[in-house]
Write a protein that holds these residues in place. Structure first.
Motif, PDB file in Angstrom:
ATOM      1  N   LYS A 160       0.480 -15.455  -9.570  1.00 30.24           N
ATOM      2  CA  LYS A 160       0.453 -14.080  -9.064  1.00 30.24           C
ATOM      3  C   LYS A 160       0.708 -14.073  -7.547  1.00 30.24           C
ATOM      4  CE  LYS A 160      -0.708  -9.635  -9.099  1.00 30.24           C
ATOM      5  NZ  LYS A 160       0.360  -8.742  -9.413  1.00 30.24           N
ATOM      6  N   LEU A 161      -0.020 -14.954  -6.854  1.00 34.29           N
ATOM      7  CA  LEU A 161       0.149 -15.031  -5.402  1.00 34.29           C
ATOM      8  C   LEU A 161       1.592 -15.409  -5.051  1.00 34.29           C
ATOM      9  CD1 LEU A 161      -0.989 -15.108  -2.495  1.00 34.29           C
ATOM     10  CD2 LEU A 161      -1.659 -17.466  -2.904  1.00 34.29           C
ATOM     11  N   ASN A 162       2.104 -16.348  -5.802  1.00 36.32           N
ATOM     12  CA  ASN A 162       3.464 -16.807  -5.544  1.00 36.32           C
ATOM     13  C   ASN A 162       4.482 -15.698  -5.778  1.00 36.32           C
ATOM     14  OD1 ASN A 162       4.691 -19.142  -4.573  1.00 36.32           O
ATOM     15  ND2 ASN A 162       5.575 -19.579  -6.586  1.00 36.32           N
ATOM     16  N   SER A 163       4.239 -14.891  -6.778  1.00 35.54           N
ATOM     17  CA  SER A 163       5.213 -13.829  -7.050  1.00 35.54           C
ATOM     18  C   SER A 163       5.111 -12.720  -5.998  1.00 35.54           C
ATOM     19  CB  SER A 163       5.047 -13.280  -8.463  1.00 35.54           C
ATOM     20  OG  SER A 163       3.779 -12.710  -8.582  1.00 35.54           O
ATOM     21  N   LEU A 164       3.900 -12.520  -5.449  1.00 39.46           N
ATOM     22  CA  LEU A 164       3.749 -11.489  -4.409  1.00 39.46           C
ATOM     23  C   LEU A 164       4.525 -11.839  -3.148  1.00 39.46           C
ATOM     24  CD1 LEU A 164      -0.036 -10.598  -4.783  1.00 39.46           C
ATOM     25  CD2 LEU A 164       1.910  -9.071  -5.173  1.00 39.46           C
ATOM     26  N   GLU A 220       8.183 -10.856  -3.340  1.00 44.19           N
ATOM     27  CA  GLU A 220       8.579  -9.441  -3.443  1.00 44.19           C
ATOM     28  C   GLU A 220       9.362  -8.978  -2.222  1.00 44.19           C
ATOM     29  OE1 GLU A 220       5.200  -7.043  -4.274  1.00 44.19           O
ATOM     30  OE2 GLU A 220       5.094  -7.720  -6.354  1.00 44.19           O
ATOM     31  N   GLN A 221       9.938  -7.788  -2.361  1.00 44.72           N
ATOM     32  CA  GLN A 221      10.717  -7.213  -1.264  1.00 44.72           C
ATOM     33  C   GLN A 221      10.067  -5.914  -0.802  1.00 44.72           C
ATOM     34  OE1 GLN A 221      12.799  -7.537   1.137  1.00 44.72           O
ATOM     35  NE2 GLN A 221      14.834  -7.525   0.220  1.00 44.72           N
ATOM     36  N   ALA A 263      10.956 -14.125  10.730  1.00 47.40           N
ATOM     37  CA  ALA A 263      11.333 -14.660   9.414  1.00 47.40           C
ATOM     38  C   ALA A 263      10.092 -14.743   8.535  1.00 47.40           C
ATOM     39  CB  ALA A 263      11.944 -16.048   9.564  1.00 47.40           C
ATOM     40  N   VAL A 264      10.322 -14.870   7.256  1.00 46.63           N
ATOM     41  CA  VAL A 264       9.202 -15.084   6.345  1.00 46.63           C
ATOM     42  C   VAL A 264       9.670 -16.036   5.240  1.00 46.63           C
ATOM     43  CG1 VAL A 264       9.741 -12.948   5.057  1.00 46.63           C
ATOM     44  CG2 VAL A 264       7.454 -13.952   4.897  1.00 46.63           C
ATOM     45  N   VAL A 265       8.810 -17.007   4.959  1.00 45.81           N
ATOM     46  CA  VAL A 265       9.172 -17.982   3.926  1.00 45.81           C
ATOM     47  C   VAL A 265       8.695 -17.433   2.588  1.00 45.81           C
ATOM     48  CG1 VAL A 265       8.858 -20.342   3.096  1.00 45.81           C
ATOM     49  CG2 VAL A 265       9.064 -19.896   5.554  1.00 45.81           C
ATOM     50  N   VAL A 266       9.639 -17.002   1.789  1.00 47.21           N
ATOM     51  CA  VAL A 266       9.291 -16.316   0.542  1.00 47.21           C
ATOM     52  C   VAL A 266       9.228 -17.254  -0.663  1.00 47.21           C
ATOM     53  CG1 VAL A 266      10.126 -14.046   1.256  1.00 47.21           C
ATOM     54  CG2 VAL A 266      11.719 -15.665   0.233  1.00 47.21           C
ATOM     55  N   ALA A 267       9.687 -18.480  -0.484  1.00 44.16           N
ATOM     56  CA  ALA A 267       9.614 -19.443  -1.595  1.00 44.16           C
ATOM     57  C   ALA A 267       9.661 -20.845  -1.022  1.00 44.16           C
ATOM     58  CB  ALA A 267      10.784 -19.248  -2.556  1.00 44.16           C
ATOM     59  N   LYS A 276      15.730 -14.896  -7.353  1.00 47.70           N
ATOM     60  CA  LYS A 276      14.515 -14.138  -7.641  1.00 47.70           C
ATOM     61  C   LYS A 276      13.853 -13.638  -6.349  1.00 47.70           C
ATOM     62  CE  LYS A 276      10.244 -14.765 -10.275  1.00 47.70           C
ATOM     63  NZ  LYS A 276       9.388 -15.793 -10.834  1.00 47.70           N
ATOM     64  N   ALA A 277      13.820 -14.514  -5.353  1.00 48.79           N
ATOM     65  CA  ALA A 277      13.115 -14.158  -4.105  1.00 48.79           C
ATOM     66  C   ALA A 277      14.065 -13.533  -3.078  1.00 48.79           C
ATOM     67  CB  ALA A 277      12.442 -15.398  -3.534  1.00 48.79           C
ATOM     68  N   ARG A 278      15.277 -13.307  -3.458  1.00 50.48           N
ATOM     69  CA  ARG A 278      16.308 -12.739  -2.558  1.00 50.48           C
ATOM     70  C   ARG A 278      16.316 -13.457  -1.215  1.00 50.48           C
ATOM     71  NH1 ARG A 278      14.168  -7.115  -4.569  1.00 50.48           N
ATOM     72  NH2 ARG A 278      12.564  -8.603  -5.110  1.00 50.48           N
TER      73      ARG A 278
END
Lengths: 385, 467, 261
Positions: A180-184, A187-188, A255-259, A313-315
């Motif tokens: 869940k945390l990983n999928s949050l 998100e965009q 920047a943000v590390v989304v994955a 998935k994480a764009r």
């Protein structure tokens, strides 16, 4: 909440461990994500993923390891030599990679050379194959059984399959929360920064898992703000990382590390352990298959496919391919990924770094800034009418 | 990479050069001297090799090995990229041509002043890590640049033993999209389940090779090869006995011939002939009480606990001769048959292999055991101080050969040994062997120049009063 | 409108004043232990040359390692972007930039709009950077600027352990002790440097035109060797000091940010 996670992630010990130790609990450390914590949990032992964070010198580690060795295991060794891991009752060493596997001898010999009690009483060399076949799974099942036999004998514990099954169920619940945390963060815009997510993952490996589950649950139910809009979205790939600062350095304020695919993290896929299968077999299958590590030779295509999937998935705008110097496994795989991802139009930055006291953040900052500027220009160009 | 280097296939160039080198003695002594003038870079290796009576055959064997590679496809055979510590016997049994990276790197490093520098660098240019071992990178660069025979499959047996080795092969396979097979090595050697794992893994390898080559393993051919290997083991055993004598009755290049030959042609008659020549020279020298080194008396004797130094002109061997050092081999020259002198002397048959050619199952069990006892594969797989591992082997061999000192030489890419060599050296020093750690790269003089390497080695010998 | 670009590098601090049409003044000084001090000194020098007041400067962008320590800068941009901007301004046809600074070597690939397409940098090692030449010049006891001329007189280059500055230094000392002509050593040093950089350029996959910036661009022996290794002609920046390209790029960014076009 994330402040607490960060604090736990960035220190070796913490109050939860100290409380457990006061209650007389055992704590065993391990060095590689291929070890199933479920077994320790079922025996009432607190599992601890050994970290190298916050070492200030490598005086002992440089003397034991040669000069051409990754700085991460050196930092782990230094902590042992400095007595920081005195709360561990045991250690499990895995041939995850060549630098890390040699911590076996280096810890033992450092203890002899310095006449210090740096070796925990229980010491286990856990042999994990580098491939997934019926016979390698069989080998790993035997290896897990050997571990159970040795640890129960050493500490006079009793093992039960029912307890193990319960632990497997518990860990699957924990995985659901991590997923869940990983999928949050994907998100965009992401609901959580990469640094905070990694802090949670790393903290979760250094505290009683029940407490971690509660805290993670509480955090997830209170996530409201989404402050990371309009940042360049990055994916971080490569060498093991337990250092939240690396993520903060990369993210800075633009920047943000989304994955990520990092060891110490959930990796790309939250594989669950089969609760119906015979428990040891189920664990062996899950841990050997959960392979986002180039130590599993010949698995590049599968790993690349997962990376590509995560990018979509994480764009992701761009990928940072980092490796600690002398990390041959990621150093090579990053080269393949760079070629293939750039061909697909995904901008990549390769970054070689040092871990711990040797990290030269300024040098990395300049490269990352330039890469982020490149992403920003791309975005600007893409958004142009 | 310079354009000029892309004009010729590198394996073809090597083949022609070694073949020409092997024919240098065909003429008169005067013709030989004149020919040397025209090969300024190659003449030193040639002269060094020809000091042994088996020298000419060694060059012929090398040329044959290269001929097999260059012309493999023309002869309807498949090529398999593999590593020095994988026994090629099974490939010969299936009529597959081994393309052993480390051998090709050494062949080129011996020949050229610049060694394989540009190929080493080319690997980095296409994305491979520069910290990886130069022994594979040297020739892999050429193959990545399509300057050698195309590779049909990749096999390595180093996973569990050496990451940088295994990683090079998996990189190549992924980069070129070539079928890949790995044999895994558990960190122990002597245990029933380890043996079982080796055999199962080996059977999977055979299935892979059969699939890739489109040929079925011929039981009789395998038997013939294993019997030849038995013969070769006996000859090596005799040579190892001579290596224990003081002064050494064998030429300084003997160990190089033993292991290079075995890496090229394990189980093939040409290697048997080479060993027979070496044994003959040994027997003759023993009978005449003659030493193998051409200069004055052996001053001291060294044992190399890892590999040799291969850069241009066989300078390591030249230096050892100049300094009157007896050279009793390295970890590469031991193959751990149960009848092998160190195995017999230290009574550890369980750590060695035996060859049983009765049934196919027996043969596969034997060849899996042979492979799992290959140099490096046997000794470096587990903690260095575990039973039958690096420390035990080093001390046993150094004692048996009456070595006065031990030398470690490798490459900065060797994560596995650099992770424990300082500890090993502490232990060997404690056991009474002055131990020198070379910081050079065995295949790349740019890391530390040969002059600096030699200076430091000589300093060690002087300080420790070994010369 | 006058703007400034200030590039604080590990060895030198550079400042460029730009008026929207041309560079009106520049300065290059040795970097100071406190980067701010160096920035002020460079600013004073440039202002004196252009006879302008510091208050006339409407916008300044910092770049280089000390880019966040330029006290009078309103913004900062990485040196990779600045070198790209500067080089593209000087040579609109350039598609590959080789920038060799004091402790860094970068190869930047540009697209047709002059934007960074991709870049590779040297990593941990000083070999292949200006520091390598500086160390070697010191061992040879010549000024850094002299090394190139000395190398041109060499005819038989020594082979150097190019993988490590420390070991290469030991080799140079050894050659000196053996009486090897300094010129041949200098040539070996330059060749070794060029080879190291050449690997990096090939990693970035070279596109024409190629230009070289940064302090080492002044070393013609290294540039010549690189040309021969890569088989291309490398444009030398002649209209401004190649060391100033980063500062020029920063000034161009400053001009843009201040509302100039």
């Amino acid at each position: 909440m994330f402040d607490e996670f960060r604090q736990i992630a960035q220190s070796i010990s913490n109050e939860y461990i100290q409380n457990e130790k006061k209650k007389g609990s055992l704590c065993i450390g391990y060095t590689c994500s291929y070890f199933p914590e479920e077994i320790l949990h079922s025996l009432g032992i607190l599992p601890y993923r050994i970290k190298g964070i916050n070492v200030s010198s490598l005086s002992v580690a440089d003397a034991a390891f040669g000069p051409f060795i990754c700085s991460h295991p050196k930092c782990l060794l230094q902590h042992f030599a400095d007595g920081d891991y005195s709360f561990l009752d045991g250690i499990i060493v895995t041939p995850g990679c060549d630098s890390m596997r040699r911590i076996d001898e280096c810890i033992r010999k450092t203890a002899v050379n310095l006449d210090l009690p740096v070796v925990p009483p229980f010491f286990f060399h856990y042999a994990v194959p580098h491939k997934i076949t019926e016979y390698s799974i069989k080998w790993l099942v035997e290896e897990l059984q050997r571990f159970i036999d040795e640890v129960t004998k050493h500490f006079s514990l009793s093992f039960s399959y029912d307890a193990l099954k319960q632990s497997i169920r518990f860990y699957n619940q924990l995985r659901a929360k991590i997923e869940k945390l990983n999928s949050l963060r994907m998100e965009q815009p992401p609901a959580v920064s990469g640094a905070d997510a990694v802090a949670a993952f790393v903290a979760g490996l250094s505290m009683p898992r029940e407490i971690f589950l509660q805290k993670l649950d509480a955090f997830l139910s209170h996530l409201e703000t989404q402050p990371y809009n309009n940042r360049v979205r990055l994916m971080l790939i490569g060498s093991a990382n337990d250092d939240v600062e690396l993520l903060s350095l990369i993210e800075n304020d633009n920047a943000v590390v989304v994955a990520d695919t990092l060891c110490y993290g959930p990796r790309l896929e939250i594989d669950y352990v089969d609760e119906v299968d015979e428990p040891l077999h189920a664990l062996a299958v899950r841990y050997l298959n959960h392979s986002h590590c180039p130590r599993m030779y010949g698995g590049y295509k599968e790993r690349k496919a997962k990376v590509v999937e995560a990018i979509a998935k994480a764009r992701v705008d761009g990928v940072i391919l980092q490796n600690i110097r002398f990390c041959d496994l990621h150093g090579a795989e990053n080269g393949l990924l760079e070629r293939d991802l750039e061909q697909m139009g995904v901008p990549c930055l390769r970054l070689e770094r040092e871990y711990g006291p040797l990290a030269d953040y300024e040098r990395m900052r300049m490269r990352i800034d330039a890469f982020i500027e490149r992403m920003e220009v791309r975005r600007y160009v893409c958004d142009r009418p | 990479m310079r354009q000029a280097l892309k004009q010729y296939k590198f394996d073809w160039m090597l083949w022609r050069t070694y073949e020409a080198g092997s024919k240098l003695l065909a003429g008169t002594a005067q013709e030989y001297d004149i020919a040397l003038r025209y090969i300024p870079y190659f003449k030193d290796p040639v002269k060094e090799v020809y000091k042994a009576k088996a020298g000419q055959l060694f060059l012929e064997m090398t040329a044959t090995y290269l001929d097999n590679i260059v012309n493999a496809h023309q002869r309807g055979k498949k090529t398999c990229m593999t590593t020095f510590c994988f026994s090629p016997a099974i490939l010969y049994a299936l009529d597959i041509v081994p393309v052993t990276l480390e051998l090709l790197t050494v062949m080129m490093t011996f020949l050229y002043k610049r060694g394989t520098f540009e190929f080493l660098d080319y690997c980095n240019e296409v994305g491979f890590t520069e910290t990886s071992c130069s022994s594979q990178r040297g020739s892999m660069g050429a193959l990545l640049a399509d300057l050698g025979t195309p590779i049909d499959m990749v096999v390595t047996d180093s996973p569990g033993v050496c990451d940088t080795n295994a990683n090079a092969f998996s990189f190549f396979a992924a980069y070129k999209d070539v079928p890949f097979f790995q044999l895994n090595m558990p960190p122990w050697l002597v245990e029933e389940r380890v043996t079982e794992y080796h055999v199962q893994d080996y059977k999977a390898l055979v299935a892979f090779l059969e699939e890739q080559s489109g040929k079925k393993l011929d039981e009789d051919r395998l038997r013939q090869i294993l019997k030849e290997l038995q013969k070769q083991d006996e000859l090596i055993n005799e040579l190892e006995q001579y290596l224990c004598y003081k002064p050494l009755p064998l030429p300084v290049t003997t160990c190089l011939f033993i292991y290079a030959g075995r890496f090229m042609f394990a189980g093939m008659p040409i290697y048997t002939r080479l060993l027979e020549l070496l044994v003959a020279e040994g027997r003759e020298n023993v009978a005449l009480h003659k030493q193998g080194i051409n200069t004055s008396h052996e001053k001291s004797r060294g044992f190399f606990c890892y590999i040799d130094h291969y850069t241009h002109s066989l300078r390591l061997w030249q230096m050892l001769e100049e300094l009157n050092i007896g050279y009793a081999g390295n970890i590469l020259s031991h193959f751990w048959a149960q009848s092998n002198p160190p195995v017999v002397k230290y009574n550890c048959p369980e750590s060695a292999y035996s060859i049983n050619t009765n049934t196919l199952e027996d043969m596969l069990t034997s060849i899996a055991a042979i492979n799992s006892r290959m140099p490096m594969i046997k000794s470096i797989r587990g903690p260095y101080d575990s039973p039958y591992m690096w420390l035990q082997d080093t001390l046993a061999l150094a004692s048996m050969y009456q070595a006065d000192f031990i030398v470690y030489n490798g490459t900065p890419g060797c994560r596995n040994t650099w992770g424990m060599v300082k500890l090993l050296a502490q232990d060997t020093e404690k056991a009474g062997f002055p131990t020198h750690i070379m910081y050079a790269d065995a295949f790349d003089d740019r890391v530390q120049s040969w002059d600096a390497t030699r200076d430091r080695f000589e300093e060690f010998l002087r300080v420790r009063r070994l010369i | 409108m006058i703007v400034a670009g200030c590039d604080i590098g590990s060895l030198t601090t550079k400042l460029v004043l730009f008026d929207g049409k041309k560079v009106i003044a520049s300065s290059i000084i040795k970097s100071k232990p406190k980067p701010e001090d160096g920035a002020y000194e460079a600013l004073e020098q440039a202002c004196a040359i252009a006879t302008v007041n510091q208050t006339d400067i409407v916008y300044c962008v910092g770049t280089g390692y000390g880019r966040k320590r330029v006290p009078f800068a309103q913004d900062n941009v990485s040196e990779i972007s600045c070198h790209t901007k500067g080089a593209f301004y000087l040579y609109p046809n350039v598609r590959t930039i080789i920038d060799i600074g004091g402790q860094d070597c970068k190869v930047i690939s540009l697209n047709d709009r002059g934007e960074v397409d991709r870049f590779v940098t040297n990593d941990k090692c000083a070999a292949g950077t200006g520091r390598f030449l500086e160390v070697m010049a010191k061992v040879l006891k010549v000024e850094l600027q002299e090394l190139s001329n000395m190398a041109k007189k060499g005819n038989d280059a020594i082979t150097l352990a190019s993988a490590c500055t420390v070991w290469a230094q030991a080799d140079v000392i050894k050659y000196l002790n053996e009486g090897m002509p300094k010129e041949n050593i200098a040539l070996g040093v330059c060749k070794s440097m060029a080879k190291r950089v050449g690997v990096l350029v090939n990693q970035a996959r070279i596109k024409r035109d190629v230009c070289i910036t940064g302090g080492v661009a002044k070393n013609t022996a290294v540039v010549k060797e690189l040309e021969s290794l890569l088989g291309v002609t490398i444009l030398k920046i002649t209209n401004v000091d190649p060391q100033l390209t980063g500062a020029l790029g920063a000034a161009l960014f400053a001009y843009q940010k201040a509302g100039g076009v």
